[in-house]
Structures are given as C-alpha cells and as structure tokens.
Design a protein around this motif. Sequence first.
Motif, short mmCIF file in Angstrom:
data_model
loop_
_atom_site.label_atom_id
_atom_site.label_comp_id
_atom_site.label_asym_id
_atom_site.label_seq_id
_atom_site.Cartn_x
_atom_site.Cartn_y
_atom_site.Cartn_z
N THR A 43 48.34 37.76 19.78
CA THR A 43 47.86 39.10 20.11
C THR A 43 47.89 39.35 21.61
OG1 THR A 43 45.52 38.55 20.42
CG2 THR A 43 46.26 38.99 18.16
N TYR A 44 47.94 40.62 21.93
CA TYR A 44 47.88 41.14 23.30
C TYR A 44 46.77 42.18 23.24
CZ TYR A 44 52.67 39.23 23.33
OH TYR A 44 53.77 38.42 23.22
N GLN A 45 45.50 41.77 23.50
CA GLN A 45 44.37 42.62 23.18
C GLN A 45 43.80 43.35 24.40
OE1 GLN A 45 42.96 39.48 19.84
NE2 GLN A 45 41.56 41.19 20.12
N ALA A 46 43.45 44.58 24.16
CA ALA A 46 42.99 45.48 25.22
C ALA A 46 41.53 45.22 25.58
CB ALA A 46 43.16 46.92 24.76
N ALA A 47 41.14 45.78 26.71
CA ALA A 47 39.76 45.67 27.19
C ALA A 47 38.76 46.30 26.22
CB ALA A 47 39.64 46.34 28.56
N SER A 48 39.16 47.37 25.56
CA SER A 48 38.23 48.15 24.74
C SER A 48 37.54 47.32 23.67
CB SER A 48 38.96 49.32 24.08
OG SER A 48 40.05 48.83 23.31
N GLY A 49 38.21 46.26 23.19
CA GLY A 49 37.60 45.42 22.18
C GLY A 49 36.30 44.78 22.65
N ALA A 50 36.14 44.68 23.96
CA ALA A 50 34.90 44.13 24.51
C ALA A 50 33.96 45.25 24.95
CB ALA A 50 35.21 43.20 25.68
N GLY A 51 34.28 46.47 24.59
CA GLY A 51 33.38 47.59 24.85
C GLY A 51 33.74 48.38 26.09
N ALA A 52 33.02 49.50 26.23
CA ALA A 52 33.31 50.43 27.32
C ALA A 52 33.10 49.78 28.69
CB ALA A 52 32.42 51.67 27.19
N ALA A 53 32.11 48.91 28.80
CA ALA A 53 31.84 48.28 30.09
C ALA A 53 32.99 47.38 30.52
CB ALA A 53 30.54 47.48 30.01
N ALA A 54 33.66 46.78 29.55
CA ALA A 54 34.81 45.93 29.87
C ALA A 54 35.98 46.77 30.39
CB ALA A 54 35.24 45.14 28.63
N MET A 55 36.14 47.96 29.81
CA MET A 55 37.18 48.86 30.30
C MET A 55 36.88 49.28 31.74
SD MET A 55 37.47 51.18 26.84
CE MET A 55 38.89 52.18 27.31
N GLU A 56 35.62 49.55 31.99
CA GLU A 56 35.24 49.93 33.35
C GLU A 56 35.45 48.77 34.31
OE1 GLU A 56 31.46 51.86 33.76
OE2 GLU A 56 31.77 53.05 31.96
N GLU A 57 35.14 47.55 33.83
CA GLU A 57 35.32 46.40 34.71
C GLU A 57 36.81 46.18 35.04
OE1 GLU A 57 32.66 43.11 34.58
OE2 GLU A 57 34.29 41.67 34.37
N LEU A 58 37.66 46.37 34.06
CA LEU A 58 39.10 46.23 34.33
C LEU A 58 39.54 47.24 35.38
CD1 LEU A 58 41.98 45.21 33.86
CD2 LEU A 58 42.09 46.64 31.81
N GLU A 59 39.05 48.46 35.24
CA GLU A 59 39.41 49.49 36.22
C GLU A 59 38.87 49.13 37.61
OE1 GLU A 59 38.31 53.51 35.17
OE2 GLU A 59 38.60 54.19 37.23
N GLN A 60 37.60 48.75 37.64
CA GLN A 60 36.97 48.42 38.92
C GLN A 60 37.67 47.24 39.58
OE1 GLN A 60 32.80 47.40 38.69
NE2 GLN A 60 32.65 47.00 40.88
N GLN A 61 37.91 46.19 38.80
CA GLN A 61 38.58 45.00 39.34
C GLN A 61 39.96 45.35 39.90
OE1 GLN A 61 39.13 41.53 37.06
NE2 GLN A 61 36.96 41.15 36.67
N THR A 62 40.66 46.21 39.18
CA THR A 62 42.01 46.56 39.63
C THR A 62 41.96 47.26 40.98
OG1 THR A 62 42.65 46.77 37.31
CG2 THR A 62 44.17 47.66 38.93
N ARG A 63 41.00 48.19 41.11
CA ARG A 63 40.82 48.85 42.42
C ARG A 63 40.49 47.82 43.50
NH1 ARG A 63 40.47 54.30 41.82
NH2 ARG A 63 39.90 55.01 39.74
N GLU A 64 39.59 46.90 43.18
CA GLU A 64 39.17 45.91 44.16
C GLU A 64 40.34 45.03 44.59
OE1 GLU A 64 34.49 45.51 42.72
OE2 GLU A 64 36.03 44.30 41.75
N VAL A 65 41.11 44.57 43.62
CA VAL A 65 42.24 43.69 43.94
C VAL A 65 43.25 44.44 44.82
CG1 VAL A 65 44.24 42.52 42.93
CG2 VAL A 65 41.96 42.16 41.97
N LEU A 66 43.50 45.70 44.48
CA LEU A 66 44.46 46.47 45.28
C LEU A 66 43.96 46.71 46.70
CD1 LEU A 66 45.68 49.11 42.65
CD2 LEU A 66 47.01 47.23 43.61
N GLU A 67 42.64 46.69 46.85
CA GLU A 67 42.06 46.85 48.19
C GLU A 67 41.87 45.50 48.89
OE1 GLU A 67 38.45 49.02 47.41
OE2 GLU A 67 39.55 50.77 46.66
N GLY A 68 42.31 44.43 48.25
CA GLY A 68 42.19 43.11 48.86
C GLY A 68 40.79 42.52 48.78
N LYS A 69 39.96 43.10 47.89
CA LYS A 69 38.58 42.60 47.74
C LYS A 69 38.51 41.59 46.60
CE LYS A 69 36.52 47.04 49.08
NZ LYS A 69 35.95 48.27 48.48
#
Lengths: 383, 383
Positions: free
Chosen positions: A203-229
């Motif tokens: 399987t290739y499973q999405a964030a949503s399976g771990a709930g809305a907070a996991a989706m938000e964390e993926l988004e937040q982490q992606t922003r952070e990584v792109l900003e070098g944080k």
Amino acid sequence: MKVTALAPQHQFVHGLASFSKIHPRSNLCRPNATAFHVRMSLREDAPSLAVVGVTGAVGQEFLSVLSDRSFPYSSIKMLASKRSAGKRLTFEDKEYIIEELSADSFSGVDIALFSAGGSISKKFGPIAVNCGSIVVDNSSAFRMDEDVPLVIPEVNPEAMSHIKLGCGKGALIANPNCSTIICLMATTPLHQRAKVLRMVVSTYQAASGAGAAAMEELEQQTREVLEGKQPTCEIFKQQYAFNLFSHNAPVLSNGYNEEEMKLVKETRKIWNNMNVKVTATCIRVPVMRAHAESVNLQFEEPLDEDTARKILKNAPGVVVIDDRASNRFPTPLAVSNKDEVAVGRIRQDVSLDGNYGLDLFVCGDQIRKGAALNAIQIAEMLL
Amino acid sequence: MKVTALAPQHQFVHGLASFSKIHPRSNLCRPNATAFHVRMSLREDAPSLAVVGVTGAVGQEFLSVLSDRSFPYSSIKMLASKRSAGKRLTFEDKEYIIEELSADSFSGVDIALFSAGGSISKKFGPIAVNCGSIVVDNSSAFRMDEDVPLVIPEVNPEAMSHIKLGCGKGALIANPNCSTIICLMATTPLHQRAKVLRMVVSTYQAASGAGAAAMEELEQQTREVLEGKQPTCEIFKQQYAFNLFSHNAPVLSNGYNEEEMKLVKETRKIWNNMNVKVTATCIRVPVMRAHAESVNLQFEEPLDEDTARKILKNAPGVVVIDDRASNRFPTPLAVSNKDEVAVGRIRQDVSLDGNYGLDLFVCGDQIRKGAALNAIQIAEMLL
C-alpha cells in the motif's frame, strides 16, 4: 460522478472535502464545491440520524456524503467530545449545535454513524444498539465479531440482509478498513470470475487515514522543510514530508502490523472464504487523502487481462484508467474527493505461467469510499 | 559509514549531496558535509579518469563518492554537453574546466564513468573502449548485451573478473538499474541460502531517478501547491507534489513499463538464473533521492525469519533496521546520502505455508548505491 469528468489533473484537489468549515486554518483543506447545497433530504418520514465524531475528518465527510447523495433524514444529531460540544455547525442551511456524546444521546436515533475511534465505539456502540439504533461503525472495534456483518455494499450486501430499519431493534454493522475496501472493490469482481487463491498487496497510504491532524502535520512539516526548519513531529514520530515509512499501527508478534493483518483477516470475512491467502505491506506516503495499492493476484481459474479489464469496466463503483500509450493510470490525486475506486496497470503477471496471475494498481479516496461513503451506502441499504 | 551513525531522523538530509556546488538555486539540495575534503587520492601512479555527464545528479555524486572513498587518480577529465563546457568546477581543492564530450575525449583515459543517458553511452561508450578505456556505464544502453558484465560488486563480482586495468584493452561494464541494485543487495544473500523462486516487488521511487531537474520540479511544485498555485509540470506530465504515479518509463506491449522489465531481466542476468520469476510494479513517490521497495519472496528451500535476519546482518553493504517494538524500520530519508541499503519488516509470509516465504521492506539511496557508488565500487575492483 464519472472519473472521465475529473478535475484537470494539475488542479489541486487533495484537501479535505469540508473540513475547513470548522478548521479554517488549514490552507490545503478546500471545501468541496458540491457539499452543503440545500437538498430536499430533510423530511419527517425519514429516519433520524446521529453522527458520532462529527468534527473529525470522516465525521465531516459523513455530512458531505449525506448531502451529496440526498440521504433522507428527519433529524440529525451532531455528536462529538466535550471539547467540541457547544460549537455551531451549518449543514444544509440549518445551524446545529454540537452535543457532547453521552449514554443519553441515542434515544430516538434510527441510524448512528460512528467515527470516533475504537474505544468510543466499544463504549457507546452497544448503548446505541440497546436504544434501538442501527450503528454503522467505522472503527475496527467490532469488525471481526462473528455476529457483526462487515460490509462493502458492492461486494457482500447479503451479509446485512437480516438487519431491518424500523423494527425497533438495534444492530451493529461494521465498515471495513479503508485499505481493505479499496482493495476488494477492485479484486472482488475478478475473484468472482476466477477465484483468488493468493494476493500480495503493497500500500501507499495517505495521511488522512491517521486523521485530520495528520494531514495538517504533513502540510506543516512540508512548509517547515522547504523553509529549512526542523519538521514538527507530533502525530508521527518521524519526518513525513518528502519521506515515507512503514504504517504507524502497532506491530504484532508475527511481524505484521495491525493495518496489514486487517487486510488479511477482513478479506477472509468479507469474501466468506477462510482459505484465501493474503499478505500485505502497508506504507504511509506523503499524500493527503487517497490511498494507492499495488496488488498481485494468483487465480484458481485462468483469467486473461482483456477479460479482467472488461469485468472491471462493468464493476459497480469502479472506473478503469489504463491508458498505456499516454502513461495515464490511477493516481491518488485524481481520485481525491471522488466516489469511485480507480484501477489500472492491469496486466498478465509475467512471473506466473499461463493466465493465472494479474498485477493491478488501485487508487481510492480514503476518507470517502474508504470510510464515509461506504458507511452511508450501508445506511442506504437500510432504507 | 554505518547506518547506526545516521543523522537524527528529524534532520533534513534528503538533498543532493553536492549538487548545490553548481546549482545553488535549489534550497533542498544541501552539500554533503563530508564531500570534497582534501584527500591524498591525486597521485601519479594512479589511473586517469573521466566523468561523462559531470553536471548531472549522478555525475556530481561520482565526484562526491570518489572523494569520500579516496579513489586514487592521476588526472580526471570533467566531461559534459556543450551547454556546460567552459564552466568551472572545484574538486578536492583543484579547479577544473568542464570540457565538451567529443570523440577525442578519451585519449589516455583509463577509466571512464558514464552517466549522461543511453544515447550518449551508445555513441561514446564504444569510442572510449576503442581508445583503451574501461567504461563503467550507468545507462541501460548495454546492460543486456551478452558480452557486457552487469555488476553489483557485493553480488556478482566474478562477472567482471576477466576485465583488467592497464593492459591497454578497453571494455564495457554496465551498472544495473537503481531499483535492481537496491532490491538485489537485500535479496541476494537470502537467494544464496534458500534460492528465490519468485519475487513480487512494488517500488516507491524517488524523484532523483529522473534526474536533478525532476528533484527541482518536485520542490517547486510543492511550494506552488502550498501557495495555492497551479503546479508547474515540465519533467512529468502530472502533479507530483502530494501525489504519486506509475513510473514514467514507456509502457511495453506486455503492460509492464521499462523500469519494471529492467527489474525482471536484470535480476535474471545478475543471478545468472534464467528461471527466477520476477514481477514488479514501479511507482514514483514524492521523495527526493532514495528508493523504497516492498519485496515478497518465495523460496525453494525453507528459510525462517530469524535466519534471514542473521544473514542480512552479516551481508556486505546491508544494514538491518527492524525494531518492531518502537516501529522503527528503513525510510528513504534515513538512507539518503548513505552507502548502505537498509532492510527491515523482515517477516514470514503469512500467505505461504511453512517457511517458504518472506516479506521485506528495503530502502537505498538512488543516486549513491543505486548509481554512483555502485559504479565506483566496480571501478575499485579494477585497481
């Protein structure tokens, strides 16, 4: 809804369908344009509903799907934890106040849609049943109970044929795990023709399976990584942005994690076939809300790929996207916010002699067909 | 370098190792701290080298690995297309001017490392061989040629034992496809013990396999999507950010894409076993530079998981990360910029009776062991 009418592939459509109504801070979570239109589904002769866990990703999708499908209801209770109680929510132009889930919540409720985790289901599911409600439970709490039907409406509707609405008798019906639903939507029509002996799933499973907070964390982490944080890791113990990892479900003594064993065991129950051999490797990938699965099938009877493709083209709830010339196949993004499970890469397995094996690639919206839509299709069969 | 000494998991380490030296605009591409230190590897009695495609992702990694491993050389020609010719490049504290690749480039070159695509290899590989160079070719141009060894040094070093440096005779040696290298690093030690009969592989492939521009596109698209913009799709025809799709290699008449058939055919050649059955589904995931693979194995002889784990712990170039209690297994991020292929999720396949099946999850750096490192290990065997 046909996949031929999908939004353009480059359009960004992987947000939660309606989650932004109550969590406006997530930029990636766009409201579904078709949700919450006024429908004629509120009427006195219809069943009374309750949604347990209404503030969660699946809870919100319950509302979206109820509205999309004009599910008839006379009333609807919006139930959640104490934390959300008292908040207001607009559904089909009517304002609701979210109520705290309690033992008194189910009086007069005909159908209760649960998606608030296993422990809530274990505690309040039987209470609701005692009140005469028919519970459609999205958790894994009762799935393997012998007297609880585990249902994908397109696959095994007969499993719940003894459960009737309006006789005053409560009942439990379990919604299968998202990965199982998506896999079996594509494989059951082939199984019915040629009998699956063994299935190897990755399987290739999405964030949503771990709930809305996991989706938000993926988004937040992606922003952070792109900003070098440093990425914030709260839901998951490790970086998710631009990474993938073995599914976060607990690992059992046989080395499989619980998510994988759900695929193994639920397939047997849904197909009512204790002999079908299944192995699975479940992986989380940095995708928002739709799962993909690579499925290898071995059959008892020969089945060529053209016949398989024809069968799948005629299968309910399935669309075939299998354009080899232009390299166009199912993707999680293309099925996001869609009802159908998409199947492609349909080909004879070169590792098996004769026509006894097929490889497939399957994608389905985890929140929709993997959870909310399937539950509401179950509820529709009660009408 | 040991994987036990990995950077903290949350640290962002998935950029190209050294790519930023000549492409400073990519924020995600951090220089490898260990690269380009002064080494005592420049000496007169050593072979003369050429790097073909030096400005590409793998070309840059060639330099990084040569330096990391103190590969001895008397001179090194930096070769690229006309577009890059004349640019300056610093390697081990010495400045080089990039030269345009031509038929005259290989005079006096002992070892030529090629990574500039199949058509360049087809044209210039034989020219280099005629000049007496030993070509280690990273493209697929010659891999299946009967008289060209296809080598993973830990797996089949004997395949190139007839090729000698310094005898004035040129030769071609092919570097396998990245997915094949990563898969066979983990499976060969088990195959040697219990003989693999059939292998079902599903890949989770990084952007780097499509080159540096694809990595930049993934980064750019991700920024665009987070800003609510339409993602730029130039390298791939569809959105890659927060999505995944069937590998972009052309699809053949049997329904497999070329990437998948490389796994099928190269495995047979490297194992020198035309009977091994392999099927593969190759998928691109939004990860920067390391591939993951879910591998299901069927054996001729029984092999229990504890024995398999012991074998893998002792296998050269392999590390086992298989901590069930803390759910810690290989990830692409953890192996990025690392030499070793990491294996975990080692478990008896519940879909096969007896100890005749295993499931594994394997991760390896696509640019490093999947390409540059393997090629330089081949070159080391010539010394």
